[in-house]
Design an enzyme around this catalytic site. Sequence first.
Site, PDB file in Angstrom:
ATOM      1  N   ASP A  51       0.875  -1.168   0.000  1.00 13.55           N
ATOM      2  CA  ASP A  51       0.000   0.000   0.000  1.00 13.55           C
ATOM      3  C   ASP A  51       0.916   1.224   0.000  1.00 13.55           C
ATOM      4  O   ASP A  51       2.106   1.124   0.312  1.00 13.55           O
ATOM      5  CB  ASP A  51      -0.880  -0.030   1.248  1.00 13.55           C
ATOM      6  CG  ASP A  51      -1.712   1.221   1.408  1.00 13.55           C
ATOM      7  OD1 ASP A  51      -2.368   1.626   0.426  1.00 13.55           O
ATOM      8  OD2 ASP A  51      -1.702   1.792   2.509  1.00 13.55           O
ATOM      9  N   ASP A  53      -0.232   5.106   0.806  1.00 15.75           N
ATOM     10  CA  ASP A  53      -0.517   6.138   1.808  1.00 15.75           C
ATOM     11  C   ASP A  53      -0.428   5.579   3.225  1.00 15.75           C
ATOM     12  O   ASP A  53      -1.016   4.541   3.540  1.00 15.75           O
ATOM     13  CB  ASP A  53      -1.907   6.730   1.567  1.00 15.75           C
ATOM     14  CG  ASP A  53      -2.007   7.418   0.221  1.00 15.75           C
ATOM     15  OD1 ASP A  53      -1.097   8.207  -0.101  1.00 15.75           O
ATOM     16  OD2 ASP A  53      -2.976   7.163  -0.521  1.00 15.75           O
TER      17      ASP A  53
END
Length: 255
Positions: A51, A53
């Site tokens: 991922d 963010d």
Amino acid sequence: RSSPARPSPMLPRPRAALSCLMAATNRRAFSAAPASWVVDTLKNAQCVAFDVDSTVITEEGIDVLAAHCGAGEAVAAWTAKAMGGSVKFEDALAARLELIKPSRSDIAECLAAHPPQLNAGVAELVELLHARGTAVYLVSGGFRLMINPVADMLDISHDRVFANTILFDEAGNFTGFDASEPTSADGGKPKVIGALKEQHGYDPVIMVGDGATDLQARPPADAFVGFGGIAVREVVKEGADWFVEDFEEVLKLVR
């Protein structure tokens, strides 16, 4: 998977004291050394998907963009709901974009004023994974225009980025987002991981992330490493095969 080690014999304790001890032990377990099967999976991973963010970078890109465009607080509330798993991701994405309505120039100006900052250790981790021949992907519910610069910082080709596409008219004004992107909806990340395994034969695959949508990726991911260096989300902490708050912990196994 290996069986957990047999606990040491304990003297009888009052029930209240024992409950407190068990609670403390459970809290510590999340940051303890990973199970041997997790270590083996990490050392033998043919693919690691991150991922972006609050995992690869230190902030939520959509929140930074919202603040830049004057819609910070309202959008941050939706982000917290989406990452905690209390609302469907596609609903949160649509609501946040309607609040921001970013133009192409808004995004360019935001990136110039607030360039993404990598979390400590992640660049070295990706470099080491590349060096040993592990395929590294970025799988994000964020926006390609904001994720691609992060990929460039990590020497990850753009064809290994899965993220959302904002749509603009000819003048560069916001018109919506591409709902055909798998990461635009709840359950999108497991679809991406499943497709990668099917198309490339990667085995095993590890997903690394901080949010509920990342946790959803296992299965088909063979293991999920939860990251809490920026935000600790209880659903992720409890569901992760290994939970870390510093990439140095992962680097120790990869070096």
